[in-house]
Write a protein that holds these residues in place. Structure first.
Motif, PDB file in Angstrom:
ATOM      1  N   ASP A   6       2.849  -1.022  -2.314  1.00 35.53           N
ATOM      2  CA  ASP A   6       3.664  -1.433  -1.680  1.00 35.53           C
ATOM      3  C   ASP A   6       4.256  -2.611  -1.674  1.00 35.53           C
ATOM      4  OD1 ASP A   6       4.066   1.318  -0.773  1.00 35.53           O
ATOM      5  OD2 ASP A   6       2.115   0.606   0.650  1.00 35.53           O
ATOM      6  N   VAL A   7       3.433  -3.592  -2.446  1.00 31.98           N
ATOM      7  CA  VAL A   7       3.737  -4.871  -2.697  1.00 31.98           C
ATOM      8  C   VAL A   7       4.135  -5.208  -3.746  1.00 31.98           C
ATOM      9  CG1 VAL A   7       2.657  -7.270  -2.341  1.00 31.98           C
ATOM     10  CG2 VAL A   7       1.515  -5.663  -0.874  1.00 31.98           C
ATOM     11  N   ALA A   8       3.098  -4.786  -3.862  1.00 34.44           N
ATOM     12  CA  ALA A   8       4.378  -4.565  -6.054  1.00 34.44           C
ATOM     13  C   ALA A   8       4.977  -3.910  -6.099  1.00 34.44           C
ATOM     14  CB  ALA A   8       2.813  -3.916  -7.092  1.00 34.44           C
ATOM     15  N   ARG A   9       5.857  -3.345  -5.732  1.00 35.57           N
ATOM     16  CA  ARG A   9       7.074  -2.899  -6.149  1.00 35.57           C
ATOM     17  C   ARG A   9       7.924  -3.781  -5.164  1.00 35.57           C
ATOM     18  NH1 ARG A   9       5.161   1.823  -2.976  1.00 35.57           N
ATOM     19  NH2 ARG A   9       5.351   2.898  -4.297  1.00 35.57           N
ATOM     20  N   SER A  14       3.576  -6.171 -11.273  1.00 31.71           N
ATOM     21  CA  SER A  14       2.298  -5.027 -11.534  1.00 31.71           C
ATOM     22  C   SER A  14       1.559  -5.314 -10.475  1.00 31.71           C
ATOM     23  CB  SER A  14       1.888  -5.046 -12.945  1.00 31.71           C
ATOM     24  OG  SER A  14       0.926  -6.995 -12.514  1.00 31.71           O
ATOM     25  N   LEU A  15       0.554  -4.962 -10.470  1.00 34.61           N
ATOM     26  CA  LEU A  15      -0.239  -4.307  -9.628  1.00 34.61           C
ATOM     27  C   LEU A  15      -1.644  -5.319  -9.904  1.00 34.61           C
ATOM     28  CD1 LEU A  15      -1.097  -0.294  -9.249  1.00 34.61           C
ATOM     29  CD2 LEU A  15      -0.523  -2.082  -7.399  1.00 34.61           C
ATOM     30  N   MET A  16      -1.766  -5.460 -11.130  1.00 37.01           N
ATOM     31  CA  MET A  16      -2.848  -6.917 -11.227  1.00 37.01           C
ATOM     32  C   MET A  16      -2.085  -8.077 -11.521  1.00 37.01           C
ATOM     33  SD  MET A  16      -5.579  -7.928 -13.221  1.00 37.01           S
ATOM     34  CE  MET A  16      -5.888  -5.755 -14.098  1.00 37.01           C
ATOM     35  N   THR A  17      -0.676  -7.935 -10.733  1.00 30.31           N
ATOM     36  CA  THR A  17      -0.700  -9.672 -11.141  1.00 30.31           C
ATOM     37  C   THR A  17      -0.033  -9.841  -9.374  1.00 30.31           C
ATOM     38  OG1 THR A  17       1.673  -9.004 -12.152  1.00 30.31           O
ATOM     39  CG2 THR A  17       2.242 -10.710 -10.568  1.00 30.31           C
ATOM     40  N   VAL A  36       5.153 -12.647  -4.374  1.00 35.08           N
ATOM     41  CA  VAL A  36       3.784 -12.357  -4.200  1.00 35.08           C
ATOM     42  C   VAL A  36       4.041 -12.445  -2.390  1.00 35.08           C
ATOM     43  CG1 VAL A  36       1.685 -11.235  -4.461  1.00 35.08           C
ATOM     44  CG2 VAL A  36       3.517 -10.792  -6.243  1.00 35.08           C
ATOM     45  N   GLN A  37       3.853 -13.633  -2.193  1.00 41.12           N
ATOM     46  CA  GLN A  37       3.717 -13.489  -1.140  1.00 41.12           C
ATOM     47  C   GLN A  37       4.384 -13.641   0.264  1.00 41.12           C
ATOM     48  OE1 GLN A  37       2.295 -17.758  -1.218  1.00 41.12           O
ATOM     49  NE2 GLN A  37       0.354 -17.889  -1.659  1.00 41.12           N
ATOM     50  N   GLU A  38       5.234 -12.892  -0.328  1.00 41.77           N
ATOM     51  CA  GLU A  38       6.801 -13.633   0.447  1.00 41.77           C
ATOM     52  C   GLU A  38       6.474 -11.737   0.853  1.00 41.77           C
ATOM     53  OE1 GLU A  38       8.206 -14.654   2.630  1.00 41.77           O
ATOM     54  OE2 GLU A  38       7.850 -17.150   2.238  1.00 41.77           O
ATOM     55  N   ILE A  40       4.183  -9.689   1.105  1.00 44.62           N
ATOM     56  CA  ILE A  40       2.731  -9.480   1.665  1.00 44.62           C
ATOM     57  C   ILE A  40       3.482  -9.748   2.874  1.00 44.62           C
ATOM     58  CG2 ILE A  40       0.900 -11.089   2.156  1.00 44.62           C
ATOM     59  CD1 ILE A  40      -0.056 -10.741  -1.187  1.00 44.62           C
ATOM     60  N   LEU A  41       3.539 -10.515   3.017  1.00 44.40           N
ATOM     61  CA  LEU A  41       4.039 -11.103   4.874  1.00 44.40           C
ATOM     62  C   LEU A  41       4.503 -10.266   5.495  1.00 44.40           C
ATOM     63  CD1 LEU A  41       4.385 -15.050   4.789  1.00 44.40           C
ATOM     64  CD2 LEU A  41       2.838 -13.606   5.559  1.00 44.40           C
ATOM     65  N   GLN A  42       6.009 -10.088   4.650  1.00 48.27           N
ATOM     66  CA  GLN A  42       7.301  -8.894   5.276  1.00 48.27           C
ATOM     67  C   GLN A  42       6.416  -7.351   5.380  1.00 48.27           C
ATOM     68  OE1 GLN A  42      10.827  -9.029   2.195  1.00 48.27           O
ATOM     69  NE2 GLN A  42      11.214  -6.737   3.280  1.00 48.27           N
ATOM     70  N   LEU A  43       5.204  -6.806   4.328  1.00 51.62           N
ATOM     71  CA  LEU A  43       4.846  -6.027   4.610  1.00 51.62           C
ATOM     72  C   LEU A  43       3.952  -6.026   5.666  1.00 51.62           C
ATOM     73  CD1 LEU A  43       5.231  -4.786   1.029  1.00 51.62           C
ATOM     74  CD2 LEU A  43       6.624  -4.200   2.618  1.00 51.62           C
ATOM     75  N   ASN A  44       3.031  -6.643   5.699  1.00 47.80           N
ATOM     76  CA  ASN A  44       1.742  -6.754   6.927  1.00 47.80           C
ATOM     77  C   ASN A  44       0.878  -6.325   6.207  1.00 47.80           C
ATOM     78  OD1 ASN A  44       0.588  -8.340   9.404  1.00 47.80           O
ATOM     79  ND2 ASN A  44       0.795  -6.833  10.319  1.00 47.80           N
ATOM     80  N   TYR A  45       0.542  -7.068   4.903  1.00 51.51           N
ATOM     81  CA  TYR A  45      -0.159  -6.586   3.822  1.00 51.51           C
ATOM     82  C   TYR A  45      -1.542  -6.961   4.378  1.00 51.51           C
ATOM     83  CZ  TYR A  45      -3.217  -5.088  -0.147  1.00 51.51           C
ATOM     84  OH  TYR A  45      -4.384  -4.759  -0.571  1.00 51.51           O
TER      85      TYR A  45
END
Length: 331
Positions: A6-9, A14-17, A36-38, A40-45
């Protein structure tokens, strides 16, 4: 619960990134890292820490040790440690807090902190101040939150007090107030010195000589907030204030000003405007009328300090964090 996919999408990578952002952010381009950090925060991953520990035995300890000097015990700065914990969790890190009080032996506290083998250290204080950092802490990834080191340069994130006060006083003067009474925090306090520079700049731009204003400085110690009513009353003659507004060193001073003016039958803001500073947690909107003030950016300071450790930043600069102006109804 959000997944790595979900974060990668969302970040369009990519998942690797995403994995590199979580495990080795220095290998990621700044713009990609930010995106990517944004996400992560948006999705609360929240990464699977147990799985990562198995995969990364012997790797860098993703734990941040927070050495808190008077911070966790006060409502004024608790947002710093709250932000550190929330930001660390968002990026798969952990955090722990070691409190240091006035009667503690600093060497003992440093021993306790380092015994946990943190991957990075955040030194934070209640109230902007200069501190003396132990040479042993300087050997580790270290950042200061809401304080500055007296000796060797160390990366620090502090409020932009000069700009915050400038913006607030500029708004006060633009509203037509020309004779403010200035009730400052103690004279040699770092915040006082910088806020005075902002006040001076705003006044001079409005063609007001700040030296002609009344400036009163509070003494050190919480007990001296009780001096504020007498200071204020000394500038009221026969029920008539000799000022049209009050610039307060913080919201606690503003609280005393409100009580004193209202007991004298002086209305806010119809008769006198009041300007605070700090946006005291849970209090600002409880003033009647709500207090116009400046937000101390404690949460943002905690967030940026945590990312400094997580991203492996190596600069030793002093970073000024914006202090937002909050216009309410006290002028």
């Amino acid at each position: 619960m959000a997944s790595l996919k979900d974060v990668a999408r969302l970040a369009n990578v990519s998942l690797m990134t995403v994995s590199r952002v979580l495990n080795d952010p220095k290998r990621v381009k700044p713009e990609t890292l930010s995106r990517v950090q944004e996400a992560i925060l948006q999705l609360n991953y929240v990464p699977d820490l147990s799985a990562r520990q198995v995969r990364r035995v012997g790797s860098r300890n993703k734990t941040i040790g927070v050495l808190a000097l008077d911070t966790v015990t006060t409502p004024f700065s608790v947002e710093i440690t709250l932000s550190i914990e929330e930001t660390a969790r968002a990026y798969g890190w952990n955090s722990f807090v070691v409190n240091m009080f006035a009667d503690d032996n600093p060497d003992d506290i440093v021993d306790l902190l380092l015994a946990h083998r943190p991957g990075g250290i955040i030194f934070t204080t209640m109230g902007l101040r200069e501190v003396s950092i132990s040479p042993r802490l300087l050997k580790h990834p270290l950042v200061l939150a809401n304080c500055e080191n007296k000796g060797e340069l160390v990366a620090s994130y502090i409020p932009n007090d000069e700009q915050g006060q400038y913006t607030a006083v500029q708004a006060l003067l633009a509203a037509g107030y020309r004779r403010p009474l200035c009730l400052h925090l103690p004279a040699n306090h770092l915040a006082t010195l910088r806020r005075c520079r902002g006040l001076d700049r705003a006044c001079r731009e409005a063609n007001i000589n700040p030296d002609t204003l009344e400036h009163c400085y509070m003494q050190y110690g919480d007990e001296h907030y009780r001096d504020i009513p007498d200071i204020l009353l000394a500038h009221i003659y026969q029920g008539q204030p000799q000022f049209d507004s009050v610039i307060c060193g913080n919201d606690r001073i503003a609280f005393m000003v409100y009580q004193t003016l209202l007991t004298q039958g002086i209305r806010i803001p119809q008769d006198i405007a009041v300007l605070g500073y700090d946006n005291l947690v849970g209090i600002g909107n409880l003033f009647i009328p709500p207090l116009s003030t400046v937000q101390l950016p404690h949460y943002e300071i905690g967030r940026l300090s945590t990312l400094h450790i997580i991203n492996g930043d190596s600069h030793r600069e002093k970073v000024l964090v914006d202090s937002p102006w909050l216009l309410r109804e006290s002028f």
